[in-house]
Scaffold this motif. Structure first.
Motif, mmCIF file in Angstrom:
data_model
loop_
_atom_site.group_PDB
_atom_site.id
_atom_site.type_symbol
_atom_site.label_atom_id
_atom_site.label_comp_id
_atom_site.label_asym_id
_atom_site.label_seq_id
_atom_site.Cartn_x
_atom_site.Cartn_y
_atom_site.Cartn_z
ATOM 1 N N THR A 80 -45.109 -38.932 0.899
ATOM 2 C CA THR A 80 -43.865 -39.577 1.327
ATOM 3 C C THR A 80 -42.914 -39.820 0.163
ATOM 4 O O THR A 80 -42.004 -40.645 0.270
ATOM 5 C CB THR A 80 -44.176 -40.913 2.026
ATOM 6 O OG1 THR A 80 -44.925 -41.752 1.131
ATOM 7 C CG2 THR A 80 -44.979 -40.694 3.298
ATOM 8 N N ASP A 81 -43.116 -39.117 -0.960
ATOM 9 C CA ASP A 81 -42.224 -39.276 -2.107
ATOM 10 C C ASP A 81 -40.814 -38.831 -1.708
ATOM 11 O O ASP A 81 -40.619 -37.691 -1.274
ATOM 12 C CB ASP A 81 -42.738 -38.420 -3.261
ATOM 13 C CG ASP A 81 -42.013 -38.702 -4.569
ATOM 14 O OD1 ASP A 81 -40.854 -39.152 -4.519
ATOM 15 O OD2 ASP A 81 -42.610 -38.460 -5.631
ATOM 16 N N PRO A 82 -39.800 -39.700 -1.840
ATOM 17 C CA PRO A 82 -38.432 -39.312 -1.469
ATOM 18 C C PRO A 82 -37.934 -38.083 -2.234
ATOM 19 O O PRO A 82 -37.086 -37.343 -1.733
ATOM 20 C CB PRO A 82 -37.595 -40.551 -1.805
ATOM 21 C CG PRO A 82 -38.566 -41.683 -1.811
ATOM 22 C CD PRO A 82 -39.864 -41.100 -2.284
ATOM 23 N N ALA A 83 -38.477 -37.850 -3.453
ATOM 24 C CA ALA A 83 -38.051 -36.692 -4.249
ATOM 25 C C ALA A 83 -38.393 -35.379 -3.560
ATOM 26 O O ALA A 83 -37.784 -34.342 -3.836
ATOM 27 C CB ALA A 83 -38.690 -36.742 -5.633
ATOM 28 N N ALA A 84 -39.373 -35.412 -2.655
ATOM 29 C CA ALA A 84 -39.737 -34.193 -1.940
ATOM 30 C C ALA A 84 -38.644 -33.740 -0.977
ATOM 31 O O ALA A 84 -38.633 -32.588 -0.546
ATOM 32 C CB ALA A 84 -41.041 -34.406 -1.175
ATOM 33 N N ASP A 85 -37.734 -34.636 -0.661
ATOM 34 C CA ASP A 85 -36.641 -34.305 0.262
ATOM 35 C C ASP A 85 -35.350 -33.958 -0.467
ATOM 36 O O ASP A 85 -34.293 -33.865 0.168
ATOM 37 C CB ASP A 85 -36.395 -35.483 1.217
ATOM 38 C CG ASP A 85 -37.610 -35.758 2.097
ATOM 39 O OD1 ASP A 85 -38.164 -34.792 2.628
ATOM 40 O OD2 ASP A 85 -37.994 -36.939 2.241
ATOM 41 N N ASP A 86 -35.441 -33.780 -1.790
ATOM 42 C CA ASP A 86 -34.258 -33.400 -2.569
ATOM 43 C C ASP A 86 -33.922 -31.938 -2.275
ATOM 44 O O ASP A 86 -34.666 -31.030 -2.679
ATOM 45 C CB ASP A 86 -34.559 -33.586 -4.063
ATOM 46 C CG ASP A 86 -33.353 -33.310 -4.943
ATOM 47 O OD1 ASP A 86 -32.343 -32.795 -4.419
ATOM 48 O OD2 ASP A 86 -33.427 -33.583 -6.159
ATOM 49 N N PRO A 87 -32.818 -31.646 -1.574
ATOM 50 C CA PRO A 87 -32.519 -30.264 -1.177
ATOM 51 C C PRO A 87 -32.223 -29.345 -2.361
ATOM 52 O O PRO A 87 -32.247 -28.129 -2.220
ATOM 53 C CB PRO A 87 -31.291 -30.418 -0.268
ATOM 54 C CG PRO A 87 -30.664 -31.710 -0.694
ATOM 55 C CD PRO A 87 -31.790 -32.593 -1.126
ATOM 56 N N ALA A 88 -31.906 -29.924 -3.523
ATOM 57 C CA ALA A 88 -31.672 -29.080 -4.694
ATOM 58 C C ALA A 88 -32.972 -28.480 -5.226
ATOM 59 O O ALA A 88 -32.947 -27.475 -5.939
ATOM 60 C CB ALA A 88 -30.981 -29.896 -5.787
ATOM 61 N N TRP A 89 -34.103 -29.089 -4.893
ATOM 62 C CA TRP A 89 -35.391 -28.631 -5.417
ATOM 63 C C TRP A 89 -36.306 -28.052 -4.344
ATOM 64 O O TRP A 89 -36.976 -27.057 -4.578
ATOM 65 C CB TRP A 89 -36.116 -29.802 -6.093
ATOM 66 C CG TRP A 89 -35.620 -30.115 -7.462
ATOM 67 C CD1 TRP A 89 -34.586 -30.932 -7.792
ATOM 68 C CD2 TRP A 89 -36.122 -29.597 -8.701
ATOM 69 N NE1 TRP A 89 -34.420 -30.976 -9.150
ATOM 70 C CE2 TRP A 89 -35.360 -30.159 -9.742
ATOM 71 C CE3 TRP A 89 -37.153 -28.725 -9.035
ATOM 72 C CZ2 TRP A 89 -35.571 -29.878 -11.074
ATOM 73 C CZ3 TRP A 89 -37.385 -28.445 -10.368
ATOM 74 C CH2 TRP A 89 -36.592 -29.014 -11.379
ATOM 75 N N PHE A 90 -36.356 -28.707 -3.186
ATOM 76 C CA PHE A 90 -37.394 -28.362 -2.224
ATOM 77 C C PHE A 90 -36.838 -28.163 -0.811
ATOM 78 O O PHE A 90 -35.819 -28.737 -0.435
ATOM 79 C CB PHE A 90 -38.467 -29.462 -2.160
ATOM 80 C CG PHE A 90 -39.095 -29.766 -3.484
ATOM 81 C CD1 PHE A 90 -39.905 -28.833 -4.117
ATOM 82 C CD2 PHE A 90 -38.885 -30.989 -4.110
ATOM 83 C CE1 PHE A 90 -40.488 -29.109 -5.339
ATOM 84 C CE2 PHE A 90 -39.458 -31.275 -5.325
ATOM 85 C CZ PHE A 90 -40.272 -30.328 -5.954
ATOM 86 N N ARG A 91 -37.574 -27.357 -0.050
ATOM 87 C CA ARG A 91 -37.324 -27.172 1.376
ATOM 88 C C ARG A 91 -38.648 -27.421 2.085
ATOM 89 O O ARG A 91 -39.591 -26.662 1.936
ATOM 90 C CB ARG A 91 -36.800 -25.755 1.649
ATOM 91 C CG ARG A 91 -36.602 -25.429 3.126
ATOM 92 C CD ARG A 91 -35.928 -24.072 3.262
ATOM 93 N NE ARG A 91 -36.691 -23.015 2.593
ATOM 94 C CZ ARG A 91 -37.694 -22.331 3.177
ATOM 95 N NH1 ARG A 91 -38.042 -22.604 4.408
ATOM 96 N NH2 ARG A 91 -38.327 -21.381 2.503
ATOM 97 N N ARG A 92 -38.708 -28.519 2.824
ATOM 98 C CA ARG A 92 -39.959 -28.888 3.469
ATOM 99 C C ARG A 92 -40.346 -27.869 4.535
ATOM 100 O O ARG A 92 -39.530 -27.444 5.352
ATOM 101 C CB ARG A 92 -39.847 -30.277 4.115
ATOM 102 C CG ARG A 92 -39.602 -31.424 3.136
ATOM 103 C CD ARG A 92 -40.776 -31.665 2.211
ATOM 104 N NE ARG A 92 -41.910 -32.260 2.867
ATOM 105 C CZ ARG A 92 -42.161 -33.557 2.900
ATOM 106 N NH1 ARG A 92 -41.331 -34.413 2.338
ATOM 107 N NH2 ARG A 92 -43.229 -34.024 3.501
#
Length: 453
Positions: free
Chosen positions: A366-378
Motif C-alpha cells: 500500500t505504499d503511495p509511491a507505487a501509484d506514482d504514474p511517472a514510475w509505475f503502472r499497476r
C-alpha cells in the motif's frame, strides 16, 4: 508510537526476566533482544505487532509481581493489563492465559501437594475473574456505536412467523450495543479456525500446515540464538534455573502447531521472544563458568548475534539466519510478512533507472509511491490474457515488469496468479530487495498464434 511500545517491550522483558531468573539474565535478555534483527525491524513499522507483544509481556509481568499479594495486585492489575493487551491485538486472547497457566503448572509441581477439588475451584475462580476484568476493560476501551447489528436483525426477520420470531425481532431491533469489542474477538477466533493458504520452503498449500511455525522459528532466530536455545534445552543445569520459562516455551510451541493464520513469524512473537529468554539463561550460564574458554564462547556467541543483526540492516524483515541461507535464497524460503511486506518500492526506485514509459508493477503493498504514474503502472489480472501461462507470456512479451516477492512465490492468491507463477518459472529474475525485475522474452507471431512460447 511504535517506538514507545518498543521501549515498553524492553522494560517488560527486563521485568519478566528479573522476576523469574534474576538481574543478570534480565540484562542478557535485553541485550539479545536489542540486537535481534526481526524484532528491531518490526519496531520501525506502524503495525500492532510490537504493541501486542509488549502488552502481552506486561500482563504476564503484572501477574508474576502480583502472586501472593492483595486481591488488587493479584487480580485487578493483571486483569487490566490483559485488557490492554486485548486492546492492542486480539491474539492476546490466548497468549496471556497460556503464559499465566505455565506459571500455575510450575507452582503446582513445586508445591508438591495434590490439587484437590477445593484448590482447583479457587484457582479457576481467580483465573476467570482475571479474564473477566480483562474482557470488561477492552469492552470499555473500545466502546460502542450504540447501534443495532444488521446481520442479527436480518436473521431475526428470517425466522418463520411466531412467538420466537416476534421475540427475536424485538431483541435485535432494540439491542443497541453494536459495534463493540466482542465482534473483533469473535472475528479473531473465526479467522484462526478458518485459516488460509500458506507458503514455506517452496511448499504452497491452500490450508495451514502444522510444521509452519516450528520451521519458521528455526529460520528467523539468529544462528547464535538457535545454538543458545539448543544449549539450554540440552543442559539440565540450565533448565532448572527457570522451569517457568521452559514450560511456557513448550506450551506456546505446542500451541503454535494449531495456529492456522500462517502469514508471518510476527503472529507467534511471544514464542519467538521466549526462545531468546531461554537463550539468555544459557548465555548467562556460559558467562558464569570458571573456564575462560567457555566464557570466550559466550562472548563469541554474543558478538556473532550482534553481527547477524547489523548485517541484516536495513532489511531486517527479510532476515534468515546463516545456516538456512546456506540452503537456499530467503525469497524461496519465505513469503508474506516474513520477507515481502510491501516495503520494497523505495529501494526499487533507487536501484532502477527511470524508464521512458512507466514500469509495470505487480505488487500487493500500500505504499503511495507505487501509484506514482511517472514510475509505475499497476498491473491487475484480467481475463482472457491471464487464463493461462502462455497468455501471460504473450501479454508481456518483450517487456520488463517489477514483481513483489509475495506475488512471485507465496500462498495461493487465485487461479490467475497461479498461471503467472508458472509463466515466470523459467525466466531470469533480477532481485532488488523484496522485489524482482522480470524480463519476458519476445514471442514470435507463429508462437503467439499457437499460444506457445
Amino acid at each position: 508510537t511504535t517506538l514507545v511500545f518498543w521501549w515498553l517491550l524492553l522494560v517488560a522483558v527486563f521485568g519478566v526476566s528479573r522476576n523469574l531468573c534474576g538481574r543478570k539474565v534480565a540484562w542478557m535478555t535485553v541485550v539479545l533482544i536489542c540486537l535481534e534483527p526481526t524484532l528491531t525491524s518490526h519496531a520501525a513499522l506502524a503495525t500492532t505487532d510490537i504493541a501486542s507483544l509488549s502488552t502481552i509481556l506486561l500482563a504476564w509481568w503484572a501477574h508474576l509481581e502480583g502472586r501472593g499479594q492483595s486481591t488488587f495486585r493479584r487480580l485487578v492489575v493483571p486483569g487490566v493489563a490483559y485488557g490492554l493487551a486485548l486492546f492492542a491485538k486480539a491474539s492476546a486472547l490466548a497468549f496471556v492465559p497460556l503464559l499465566i497457566f505455565s506459571c500455575d503448572l510450575v507452582a503446582w509441581w513445586m508445591d508438591g501437594r495434590s490439587l484437590d477439588a477445593g484448590r482447583f475451584r479457587n484457582w479457576l475462580r481467580e483465573r476467570l475473574a482475571m479474564v473477566g476484568i480483562g474482557v470488561l476493560t477492552v469492552f470499555l476501551m473500545v466502546g460502542s456505536d450504540w447501534g443495532t447489528e444488521p446481520t442479527f436483525v436480518k436473521w431475526a426477520r428470517s425466522i418463520p412467523d411466531g412467538l420466537l420470531s416476534r421475540c427475536m425481532v424485538f431483541v435485535s431491533e432494540n439491542l443497541r450495543i453494536f459495534t463493540n469489542a466482542g465482534e473483533g474477538l469473535a472475528q479473531q477466533i473465526k479467522h484462526n479456525l478458518r485459516g488460509h493458504g500458506a507458503y514455506l520452503l517452496g511448499y504452497e498449500a491452500p490450508r495451514a500446515f502444522f510444521w509452519y511455525f516450528p520451521v519458521l522459528l528455526s529460520i528467523k532466530l539468529s544462528a547464535s540464538g538457535l545454538i543458545l536455545l539448543g544449549t539450554f534445552l540440552a543442559t539440565r543445569s540450565f533448565r532448572v534455573v527457570c522451569p517457568t520459562l521452559a514450560v511456557a516455551f513448550c506450551i506456546l510451541f505446542l500451541f503454535s502447531l494449531n495456529c492456522r493464520v500462517q502469514i508471518g513469524v510476527r503472529l507467534i512473537f511471544p514464542l519467538f521472544i521466549l526462545a531468546y529468554f531461554l537463550g539468555a539463561i544459557a548465555l548467562s550460564g556460559l558467562w558464569s563458568a570458571k573456564n575462560k574458554w567457555i566464557r570466550a564462547v559466550a562472548i563469541s556467541m554474543l558478538l556473532a548475534h550482534g553481527a547477524e543483526g547489523f548485517s541484516a540492516y536495513p532489511q531486517g524483515i527479510m532476515f534468515a539466519n546463516a545456516p538456512w541461507r546456506g540452503i537456499g535464497d530467503p525469497d524461496w524460503m519465505m513469503s508474506d510478512s516474513n520477507y515481502d511486506w510491501g516495503q520494497g518500492i523505495p529501494l526499487a526506485k533507487r536501484m532502477i533507472e527511470q524508464q521512458d514509459q512507466p514500469l509495470g508493477l505487480l505488487y500487493f503493498g500500500t505504499d503511495p509511491a507505487a501509484d506514482d504514474p511517472a514510475w509505475f503502472r499497476r498491473l491487475m489480472p484480467k481475463k482472457p490474457d491471464w487464463d493461462s501461462p502462455e497468455g501471460i507470456r504473450n501479454l508481456f512479451a518483450g517487456k520488463t515488469i517489477l514483481v513483489g516477492a509475495s506475488v512471485a512465490r507465496g500462498g495461493p492468491l487465485g487461479k490467475e496468479f497461479s498461471h503467472f507463477r508458472k509463466a515466470i518459472q523459467e525466466l531470469d529474475w533480477r532481485t532488488i530487495g523484496c522485489m524482482h525485475m522480470i524480463a519476458f522474452p519476445l514471442v514470435s507471431a507463429h508462437e503467439a498464434d499457437l499460444g506457445l512460447k
